[in-house]
Write a protein that holds these residues in place. Structure first.
Motif, PDB file in Angstrom:
ATOM      1  N   GLU A 190       0.850  -1.179   0.000  1.00 15.32           N
ATOM      2  CA  GLU A 190       0.000   0.000   0.000  1.00 15.32           C
ATOM      3  C   GLU A 190       0.898   1.246   0.000  1.00 15.32           C
ATOM      4  O   GLU A 190       2.079   1.182   0.343  1.00 15.32           O
ATOM      5  N   GLU A 192       1.007   3.809   1.965  1.00 15.03           N
ATOM      6  CA  GLU A 192       1.568   4.172   3.271  1.00 15.03           C
ATOM      7  C   GLU A 192       2.739   3.277   3.653  1.00 15.03           C
ATOM      8  O   GLU A 192       3.671   3.709   4.350  1.00 15.03           O
ATOM      9  N   ASP A 193       2.726   2.017   3.185  1.00 14.19           N
ATOM     10  CA  ASP A 193       3.844   1.112   3.467  1.00 14.19           C
ATOM     11  C   ASP A 193       5.063   1.466   2.616  1.00 14.19           C
ATOM     12  O   ASP A 193       6.206   1.344   3.065  1.00 14.19           O
ATOM     13  N   ALA A 195       5.848   4.465   1.748  1.00 19.11           N
ATOM     14  CA  ALA A 195       6.440   5.621   2.423  1.00 19.11           C
ATOM     15  C   ALA A 195       7.401   5.188   3.520  1.00 19.11           C
ATOM     16  O   ALA A 195       8.476   5.770   3.695  1.00 19.11           O
ATOM     17  N   GLU A 196       7.043   4.164   4.228  1.00 16.74           N
ATOM     18  CA  GLU A 196       7.839   3.706   5.369  1.00 16.74           C
ATOM     19  C   GLU A 196       9.097   2.959   4.943  1.00 16.74           C
ATOM     20  O   GLU A 196      10.137   3.058   5.605  1.00 16.74           O
ATOM     21  N   ALA A 218       1.084  13.302   4.957  1.00 17.80           N
ATOM     22  CA  ALA A 218       1.129  12.043   5.713  1.00 17.80           C
ATOM     23  C   ALA A 218       2.207  11.119   5.162  1.00 17.80           C
ATOM     24  O   ALA A 218       2.897  10.422   5.924  1.00 17.80           O
ATOM     25  N   PHE A 219       2.375  11.117   3.858  1.00 14.35           N
ATOM     26  CA  PHE A 219       3.404  10.282   3.231  1.00 14.35           C
ATOM     27  C   PHE A 219       4.788  10.705   3.717  1.00 14.35           C
ATOM     28  O   PHE A 219       5.606   9.867   4.117  1.00 14.35           O
ATOM     29  N   ALA A 222       5.735   9.789   7.268  1.00 19.77           N
ATOM     30  CA  ALA A 222       6.058   8.375   7.477  1.00 19.77           C
ATOM     31  C   ALA A 222       7.356   7.957   6.806  1.00 19.77           C
ATOM     32  O   ALA A 222       7.836   6.842   7.015  1.00 19.77           O
TER      33      ALA A 222
END
Length: 530
Positions: A190, A192-193, A195-196, A218-219, A222
């Protein structure tokens, strides 16, 4: 034998339009740099036009060009063509979306290399006479993780080239299947993952409401502090204000931008930031790409004028007057079914089954199939999807479809149903057009409903219990959201149920989050129709 006249209004590779120049049925006139008034004097008897980005094709030009059948853009963007006017006058507008694939892919790699080795800054300083080796210590791409958002042809091309650099690839694309990812040695994640986990990120999606700002505050919050991000796709996919803030706050280490929210860009802070590399939308600017796009539009002009075959239309020509009158009301409902279905699913389908029942099954329903697919694809592929190119684009996403026709209708004189299937879920949606009442969605996942499609809809899967509807009404009222109508579909008392609501306003994320906290509510989906 028909003779056709083609007007080339912008500089185009003559090698690219060789098929037109050599074709005995075509007379090609190359007249570049004309004013609108000069164009109006000559366009009346041309059957096709070819433009790049310099010439603006206005409604007045289209109206004067009485013989015009095709406007071809030798490139991707069609902002310089009045699409609505072309559609109004029955003129097909085509582009060449695949011609710049290699160029955009290579430019992405060039931007990544320039960014990671600080080449522009080092070049500038040395060209000014400063030898400063110690100031420029780059990082290797080898062994790093590249996150790719959007894995179409360009995204896959970047993945393959990055893998040759020894990079690990993680990627997000709503239409990327597990099988296709595994075959390409890509790990699905995903956004968001990504980004991490990513050291580099590159974006390759269309600009749609779903992708606008997909890389934002938000990206960056993270992300790893060493993250470097590249955009050679469309301005607006990366939130430029959030990007500047992330760079200033040290949340990420650099960015390379070929495209901008506003073009030409005027944000000097963005253009002059010491950790941003910029180029003026050069992704498709190679000799080879310009030749490929010219070849593509030349062949499409020939196919349209001689064979009535259309592949890369960016507008839908006016529908034939010969469409069965009884079929016309079903075009709207099939479009709305596509919009509703894709918004009710968590992920796009890998398989579609379309079923036509009753008198409807006796007609040629291909336009209904195309209308459904086009509106299902638009949230992820953008507004260029239409009834002309819908099935072609569906095939590009590796989605299979099957059409069945039956005489039996289960209580409706006409009935159409769509089943959308992926690895995790299955959605069934049925609809009809009722005499005196118009279009209705009558079935969702086994629940009998009666929904007139309107702009704002809300669907809530829940366990039926006393007081639950009152709690929902109180919550919506708290956010000034008015219920126009509501229907409850259920199979058993106290069992699974589906609430369907027509609303006067859209529901914001905060209200949806509060609704999901109501005891018994387990799936709340807002659907907005165009």
């Amino acid at each position: 034998m028909n003779q056709y006249k083609v007007l080339v209004l912008d500089p185009i590779s003559e090698d690219g339009i060789k098929e037109l120049l050599d074709h005995p049925n075509y007379e090609v006139d190359i007249k570049t740099g004309l004013s609108e008034a000069e164009m109006l004097d000559i366009v009346h008897d041309y059957h096709a036009m070819i433009v790049r980005s310099q010439t603006t094709v206005t409604e007045e030009i289209i109206q004067y060009a009485r013989s015009l059948k095709v406007i071809a853009r030798a490139g991707v963007g069609v902002d310089n063509i009045d699409i609505d006017a072309a559609t109004k006058y029955g003129v097909i507008v085509v582009n060449a979306p695949d011609g710049n694939t290699i160029s955009a892919t290579e430019h992405t790699m060039a931007m990544m290399l320039a960014l990671t080795r600080e080449i522009p800054a080092a070049h500038k300083e040395l060209s000014e006479g400063v030898w400063n080796r110690k100031a420029y210590k780059g990082t290797e791409m080898y062994g790093k993780t590249l996150g790719i958002i959007g894995v179409g042809k360009i995204g896959f091309g970047v993945a393959r080239r990055a893998q040759s650099f020894g990079m690990k690839i993680i990627a997000f694309d709503p239409y990327l299947s597990e099988e296709k990812a595994k075959e390409a040695d890509i790990e699905k994640m995903e956004v968001e993952d990504i980004a991490e986990h990513a050291d580099f990120v590159t974006v390759h999606t269309p600009l749609t409401p779903q992708t606008k700002g997909i890389v934002g505050k938000a990206f960056f919050e993270a992300a790893k502090p060493e993250l470097k991000i590249v955009n050679v796709a469309r301005g607006g996919i990366i939130d430029e204000a959030a990007l500047l803030e992330a760079l200033d706050e040290g949340q990420i280490s650099g960015a390379a931008l070929d495209v901008f929210e506003e073009e030409p860009p005027t944000n000097q802070k963005l253009l002059n930031h010491p950790r941003i590399v910029v180029t003026p939308h050069l992704g498709a600017s190679t000799v080879e790409a310009q030749e490929k796009v010219a070849i593509s539009v030349s062949r499409e002009i020939i196919n349209i004028l001689e064979n009535n075959t259309i592949v890369h239309a960016v507008n839908a020509p006016r529908m034939s007057e010969n469409i069965n009158e009884e079929l016309k009301p079903f075009i709207n409902i099939s479009s709305h079914m596509g919009e509703v279905a894709i918004q009710l699913m968590n992920r796009p389908p890998l398989e579609i089954k379309l079923k036509y029942h009753g008198d409807l099954a006796l007609d040629d329903t291909s336009i209904l199939t195309r209308s459904f697919v086009a509106n299902m694809l638009k949230p992820h592929l953008g507004e260029n999807v239409n009834i002309i190119n819908a099935l072609y684009l569906l095939q590009e996403q590796d989605v299979t479809y099957k059409v069945e026709k039956k005489g039996q209708t289960h209580g409706y004189s006409n009935y159409l149903e769509a089943e959308l299937i992926n690895n995790d879920e299955k959605l069934t949606i049925g609809a009809s057009v009722l005499n005196g009442y118009g279009e209705r969605i009558v079935k969702i996942n086994g629940f009998q409903v009666d929904i007139k499609p309107t702009k704002h809809l809300l669907f809530i899967n829940h366990l039926d219990r006393p007081g639950i509807i009152g709690e929902m009404g109180h919550t919506l009222g708290k956010y000034d959201i008015n219920i126009a109508s509501m229907q409850l579909g259920r199979k058993d008392e106290g069992g699974a149920a589906l609430l369907s609501l027509r609303l006067d306003q859209s529901v914001n994320d905060e209200a949806i989050e509060e609704l999901t906290k109501i005891e018994g509510f387990h799936k709340v989906k807002q659907v907005d129709l165009s």
